[in-house]
Structure formats: structure tokens, C-alpha cells
Design a protein around this motif. Structure first.
Motif, PDB file in Angstrom:
ATOM      1  N   SER A  29       2.598   7.611 -12.265  1.00  0.00           N
ATOM      2  CA  SER A  29       1.342   8.107 -13.232  1.00  0.00           C
ATOM      3  C   SER A  29       0.485   6.875 -13.489  1.00  0.00           C
ATOM      4  CB  SER A  29       1.804   9.096 -14.249  1.00  0.00           C
ATOM      5  OG  SER A  29       2.615   8.174 -15.266  1.00  0.00           O
ATOM      6  N   GLY A  30       1.052   5.913 -13.655  1.00  0.00           N
ATOM      7  CA  GLY A  30       0.281   4.500 -14.278  1.00  0.00           C
ATOM      8  C   GLY A  30      -0.487   3.831 -13.237  1.00  0.00           C
ATOM      9  N   GLU A  31       0.052   3.888 -11.907  1.00  0.00           N
ATOM     10  CA  GLU A  31      -0.587   3.443 -10.738  1.00  0.00           C
ATOM     11  C   GLU A  31      -1.887   4.418 -10.501  1.00  0.00           C
ATOM     12  OE1 GLU A  31       3.049   1.041  -8.121  1.00  0.00           O
ATOM     13  OE2 GLU A  31       2.793   3.387  -8.140  1.00  0.00           O
ATOM     14  N   LYS A  32      -1.486   5.586 -10.657  1.00  0.00           N
ATOM     15  CA  LYS A  32      -2.559   6.753 -10.293  1.00  0.00           C
ATOM     16  C   LYS A  32      -3.807   6.503 -11.435  1.00  0.00           C
ATOM     17  CE  LYS A  32       0.228  10.278  -8.281  1.00  0.00           C
ATOM     18  NZ  LYS A  32       0.890  11.619  -8.423  1.00  0.00           N
ATOM     19  N   ARG A  33      -3.479   6.314 -12.761  1.00  0.00           N
ATOM     20  CA  ARG A  33      -4.307   6.188 -13.786  1.00  0.00           C
ATOM     21  C   ARG A  33      -5.138   4.752 -13.413  1.00  0.00           C
ATOM     22  NH1 ARG A  33      -1.457   7.479 -17.539  1.00  0.00           N
ATOM     23  NH2 ARG A  33      -0.271   5.710 -17.890  1.00  0.00           N
ATOM     24  N   SER A  34      -4.481   3.782 -13.201  1.00  0.00           N
ATOM     25  CA  SER A  34      -5.184   2.662 -12.814  1.00  0.00           C
ATOM     26  C   SER A  34      -5.938   2.685 -11.602  1.00  0.00           C
ATOM     27  CB  SER A  34      -4.101   1.210 -12.486  1.00  0.00           C
ATOM     28  OG  SER A  34      -4.595   0.058 -12.245  1.00  0.00           O
ATOM     29  N   LEU A  35      -5.836   3.548 -10.707  1.00  0.00           N
ATOM     30  CA  LEU A  35      -6.597   3.519  -9.346  1.00  0.00           C
ATOM     31  C   LEU A  35      -7.991   4.147  -9.968  1.00  0.00           C
ATOM     32  CD1 LEU A  35      -6.992   3.211  -6.592  1.00  0.00           C
ATOM     33  CD2 LEU A  35      -5.502   5.515  -6.192  1.00  0.00           C
ATOM     34  N   THR A  36      -7.535   5.247 -10.513  1.00  0.00           N
ATOM     35  CA  THR A  36      -8.695   6.126 -11.019  1.00  0.00           C
ATOM     36  C   THR A  36      -9.671   5.276 -12.001  1.00  0.00           C
ATOM     37  OG1 THR A  36      -7.263   8.022 -10.953  1.00  0.00           O
ATOM     38  CG2 THR A  36      -9.296   8.189 -12.150  1.00  0.00           C
ATOM     39  N   LEU A  37      -9.189   4.707 -12.576  1.00  0.00           N
ATOM     40  CA  LEU A  37      -9.894   4.173 -13.633  1.00  0.00           C
ATOM     41  C   LEU A  37     -10.965   2.898 -12.745  1.00  0.00           C
ATOM     42  CD1 LEU A  37      -7.889   3.386 -16.745  1.00  0.00           C
ATOM     43  CD2 LEU A  37      -9.891   4.690 -16.600  1.00  0.00           C
ATOM     44  N   SER A  38     -10.015   2.251 -11.940  1.00  0.00           N
ATOM     45  CA  SER A  38     -10.907   1.133 -11.005  1.00  0.00           C
ATOM     46  C   SER A  38     -12.030   1.801 -10.401  1.00  0.00           C
ATOM     47  CB  SER A  38      -9.588   0.516 -10.052  1.00  0.00           C
ATOM     48  OG  SER A  38     -10.337  -0.385  -9.112  1.00  0.00           O
ATOM     49  N   MET A  39     -11.576   3.126  -9.726  1.00  0.00           N
ATOM     50  CA  MET A  39     -12.586   3.748  -8.831  1.00  0.00           C
ATOM     51  C   MET A  39     -13.964   4.097  -9.810  1.00  0.00           C
ATOM     52  SD  MET A  39     -10.464   5.746  -5.999  1.00  0.00           S
ATOM     53  CE  MET A  39     -12.073   5.714  -5.138  1.00  0.00           C
ATOM     54  N   LYS A  40     -13.638   4.593 -10.998  1.00  0.00           N
ATOM     55  CA  LYS A  40     -14.586   4.841 -11.957  1.00  0.00           C
ATOM     56  C   LYS A  40     -15.407   3.799 -12.373  1.00  0.00           C
ATOM     57  CE  LYS A  40     -16.409   7.267 -15.687  1.00  0.00           C
ATOM     58  NZ  LYS A  40     -17.680   6.622 -15.668  1.00  0.00           N
ATOM     59  N   LYS A  41     -14.811   2.417 -12.729  1.00  0.00           N
ATOM     60  CA  LYS A  41     -15.624   1.665 -13.027  1.00  0.00           C
ATOM     61  C   LYS A  41     -16.433   1.025 -11.903  1.00  0.00           C
ATOM     62  CE  LYS A  41     -14.751  -3.530 -14.249  1.00  0.00           C
ATOM     63  NZ  LYS A  41     -13.837  -4.500 -14.134  1.00  0.00           N
ATOM     64  N   ILE A  94       0.834  -1.032  -0.012  1.00  0.00           N
ATOM     65  CA  ILE A  94       0.207   0.114  -0.161  1.00  0.00           C
ATOM     66  C   ILE A  94       0.968   1.206  -0.118  1.00  0.00           C
ATOM     67  CG2 ILE A  94      -1.592   1.364   1.080  1.00  0.00           C
ATOM     68  CD1 ILE A  94      -2.619  -1.249   2.498  1.00  0.00           C
ATOM     69  N   ARG A  95       0.758   2.144  -1.112  1.00  0.00           N
ATOM     70  CA  ARG A  95       1.550   3.318  -1.246  1.00  0.00           C
ATOM     71  C   ARG A  95       0.437   4.605  -1.161  1.00  0.00           C
ATOM     72  NH1 ARG A  95       5.308   2.076  -5.974  1.00  0.00           N
ATOM     73  NH2 ARG A  95       5.204   4.446  -6.059  1.00  0.00           N
ATOM     74  N   THR A  96       0.972   5.458  -0.624  1.00  0.00           N
ATOM     75  CA  THR A  96       0.032   6.752  -0.607  1.00  0.00           C
ATOM     76  C   THR A  96      -0.048   7.163  -2.248  1.00  0.00           C
ATOM     77  OG1 THR A  96       1.851   8.359  -0.561  1.00  0.00           O
ATOM     78  CG2 THR A  96       1.051   7.540   1.579  1.00  0.00           C
ATOM     79  N   TYR A  97      -1.058   8.150  -2.509  1.00  0.00           N
ATOM     80  CA  TYR A  97      -1.335   8.329  -3.690  1.00  0.00           C
ATOM     81  C   TYR A  97      -0.300   9.331  -4.312  1.00  0.00           C
ATOM     82  CZ  TYR A  97      -3.792  10.257  -7.706  1.00  0.00           C
ATOM     83  OH  TYR A  97      -4.315  10.736  -9.053  1.00  0.00           O
ATOM     84  N   LYS A  98       0.615  10.068  -3.236  1.00  0.00           N
ATOM     85  CA  LYS A  98       1.489  10.957  -3.745  1.00  0.00           C
ATOM     86  C   LYS A  98       3.034  10.031  -4.089  1.00  0.00           C
ATOM     87  CE  LYS A  98       4.667  13.824  -1.327  1.00  0.00           C
ATOM     88  NZ  LYS A  98       5.320  14.285   0.094  1.00  0.00           N
ATOM     89  N   ASP A  99       3.010   9.007  -3.551  1.00  0.00           N
ATOM     90  CA  ASP A  99       4.128   8.041  -3.825  1.00  0.00           C
ATOM     91  C   ASP A  99       3.860   7.241  -5.085  1.00  0.00           C
ATOM     92  OD1 ASP A  99       5.539   9.072  -1.851  1.00  0.00           O
ATOM     93  OD2 ASP A  99       4.807   7.681  -0.462  1.00  0.00           O
ATOM     94  N   MET A 100       2.676   7.404  -5.672  1.00  0.00           N
ATOM     95  CA  MET A 100       2.251   6.275  -6.921  1.00  0.00           C
ATOM     96  C   MET A 100       2.776   6.765  -8.047  1.00  0.00           C
ATOM     97  SD  MET A 100      -1.471   5.428  -6.276  1.00  0.00           S
ATOM     98  CE  MET A 100      -2.048   4.197  -5.037  1.00  0.00           C
TER      99      MET A 100
END
Length: 61
Positions: free
Chosen positions: A12-24, A4-10
Motif C-alpha cells: 500500500s505504501g508503494e501504491k501511495r508513492s506511485l500515485t503521488l508521483s503521478m499526481k505531481k 519493477i513490480r506490478t501494481y497488484k504486487d505492490m
């Protein structure tokens, strides 16, 4: 092992994946409740339920 990493430490690919997962999951959550959130006591309950269910769904997949 789950890292588990903080959003700040992710990256850009991890952030995009997280955002898409949450949107879905947000789309699935909205469909599940059909826009009727009256069963929740407060907005905080909606948010808590969304995150708990999204996390469970994410860890299961």
C-alpha cells in the motif's frame, strides 16, 4: 538495480508513492502544456507522452 513490480504486487505504501508521483507529474505536465493539447495527434499520444515523460522524470530523480 531497478525492480519493477506490478501494481497488484505492490504494498500500500508503494501504491501511495506511485500515485503521488503521478499526481505531481500530472500537475507539471498540465502546466507545461497550459491545457493546450492541440499539438498532440490523439488522446493516445497525450497518454503515451505523459507516461514516457513521467517515467523519465521518475528515473532521473
Amino acid at each position: 538495480m531497478i525492480l519493477i513490480r506490478t501494481y497488484k504486487d505492490m504494498t500500500s505504501g508503494e501504491k501511495r508513492s506511485l500515485t503521488l508521483s503521478m499526481k505531481k507529474y500530472a500537475d507539471a505536465f498540465a502546466e507545461k502544456h497550459k491545457g493546450d493539447l492541440s499539438s498532440f495527434a490523439s488522446e493516445a499520444d497525450v497518454i503515451d507522452t505523459f507516461y514516457a515523460e513521467w517515467l523519465k522524470d521518475s528515473l532521473d530523480s
